[in-house]
Scaffold this active site. Sequence first.
Site, PDB file in Angstrom:
ATOM      1  N   SER A 185      32.831  65.465   4.831  1.00 10.81           N
ATOM      2  CA  SER A 185      33.489  64.229   5.227  1.00 10.81           C
ATOM      3  C   SER A 185      32.578  63.325   6.043  1.00 10.81           C
ATOM      4  O   SER A 185      31.590  63.774   6.616  1.00 10.81           O
ATOM      5  CB  SER A 185      34.737  64.553   6.048  1.00 10.81           C
ATOM      6  OG  SER A 185      34.371  65.245   7.208  1.00 10.81           O
ATOM      7  N   ALA A 242      31.687  56.274   8.554  1.00 12.68           N
ATOM      8  CA  ALA A 242      32.253  54.927   8.483  1.00 12.68           C
ATOM      9  C   ALA A 242      31.178  53.879   8.760  1.00 12.68           C
ATOM     10  O   ALA A 242      30.604  53.832   9.837  1.00 12.68           O
ATOM     11  CB  ALA A 242      33.393  54.788   9.486  1.00 12.68           C
ATOM     12  N   TYR A 247      42.234  51.569  12.013  1.00 10.38           N
ATOM     13  CA  TYR A 247      41.245  50.516  11.854  1.00 10.38           C
ATOM     14  C   TYR A 247      41.871  49.345  11.081  1.00 10.38           C
ATOM     15  O   TYR A 247      43.071  49.322  10.846  1.00 10.38           O
ATOM     16  CB  TYR A 247      39.981  51.076  11.214  1.00 10.38           C
ATOM     17  CG  TYR A 247      39.348  52.158  12.080  1.00 10.38           C
ATOM     18  CD1 TYR A 247      39.017  51.884  13.407  1.00 10.38           C
ATOM     19  CD2 TYR A 247      39.141  53.444  11.602  1.00 10.38           C
ATOM     20  CE1 TYR A 247      38.470  52.873  14.226  1.00 10.38           C
ATOM     21  CE2 TYR A 247      38.595  54.437  12.409  1.00 10.38           C
ATOM     22  CZ  TYR A 247      38.262  54.139  13.718  1.00 10.38           C
ATOM     23  OH  TYR A 247      37.735  55.113  14.541  1.00 10.38           O
ATOM     24  N   ARG A 259      40.770  56.321   1.767  1.00 13.89           N
ATOM     25  CA  ARG A 259      41.340  57.173   2.817  1.00 13.89           C
ATOM     26  C   ARG A 259      42.460  56.417   3.505  1.00 13.89           C
ATOM     27  O   ARG A 259      42.291  55.272   3.922  1.00 13.89           O
ATOM     28  CB  ARG A 259      40.289  57.595   3.839  1.00 13.89           C
ATOM     29  CG  ARG A 259      40.906  58.318   5.053  1.00 13.89           C
ATOM     30  CD  ARG A 259      39.881  58.986   5.927  1.00 13.89           C
ATOM     31  NE  ARG A 259      39.465  60.255   5.348  1.00 13.89           N
ATOM     32  CZ  ARG A 259      38.723  61.162   5.996  1.00 13.89           C
ATOM     33  NH1 ARG A 259      38.303  60.906   7.226  1.00 13.89           N
ATOM     34  NH2 ARG A 259      38.394  62.300   5.428  1.00 13.89           N
TER      35      ARG A 259
END
Length: 418
Positions: free
Chosen positions: A30, A65, A191, A239
């Site tokens: 991940s 990210a 986010y 996601r």
Amino acid sequence: MVHTAKAEQPLLFTPLRIGNVTLKNRICISPMCQYSCEDGFVTDWHLVHLGARAIGGAALVMMEATAVEERGRISQFCPGIWKDEHMQPMKRICQFIKTQNCIPAIQLAHSGRKGSTFPPYISRDALPVDQGGWDDIIGPSPIAFGAGNDRVPKEASLEDIAAVRRAFVAATKRAIEAGFQVIELHFAHGYLVHSFLSPYSNKRTDEYGGTFEGRTRLAVELVRDVKSVLPEDFPLFVRISCTDYLPEGEGWDLEQSVELSKILKQLGVHLVDCSSGGNVDKAKNYFAYNNVDQISMAETIQRKADIPTGAASGGDKPNQGDKKKKESIVDLGKYLDKPIRVKFQGGREATGVLKGYDTLLNIVIDSTTEYLRDADDPCKVTDDSRQLGLVVCRGTTIIAICPVDGMEMIANPFIQNE
């Protein structure tokens, strides 16, 4: 000559075709925030961090990210892909990952109202402008996240939204040019896009707020925008946080996640990567509680939306996934805190307790607190004690513990709880 029957290959170690790529197994790593960049540039730290996981035998390694806008970083030390110069060091990383028969992936993100914070090893507070922070963070509504990050975001104008859409498109093109073979859009953890999805943080009355269709509009537009510049059948993951953990009607929930996932499938998304929480500072979150519920969320979405899913964490029973549907992918790099026994081909066996944790921002520490001992000589530490790469699965979603630095996943291990 007597022939012995060959043991059935565990599903975890079987290939999986997603879009135009084939994973050699279902172990993926991940995106894990590293807070090791300057001006958005990845460094040798990232080459080692990601390259080591590729060496470990994972089929796919995903970069953390990565901000599509400068103001879309979580902290000043997070990576970016908002300018062409960012691509060069990424190319080097992608090239190395590919030499290990591993697929390089990247998570494209925008922090929204949760941007401009200190790295979590310092605090969770907003980073002052005079210390390198920025005050042009945006959100769907002028509501601060809280939990120390009390800077009130600007309500995103239609031009702000258009700029974000252009930034995601530009970032997608750069990601492809840099050599990434899978792209994941980060619509989770409070986010920017998640904050638009949730009625808790989105109080708009225009076309980007109010109804489910309004609140999901930005997510839908971004997927369409990105798909328009992707090569045919290029793997696209999304996601999401499946729930805000709020009372019914107050926030984003699993039912809405199912409906969004149905739309994402129609738009050509290949996999929904299921996480939870992160949008409400005082709500239950996926780090403070047993996170196995993310597995059931992924199963629900897979069943009701008929789309492959991953789960951000959970899982404690090996080989359970073999009995279920076969469209799931391991997602990705979580840890058990239980006694385990690992048996390798050739009869080698190791036992011990694997300790690890996922901090508030997906920093994963993979290590053994008890060395794994040789089965024949308990006083001898096995070579595999460095950081053993273990794999487990649960339900329809297969889960992996990060493979070890420097250890190839070649032995087809059988793993069980003691």
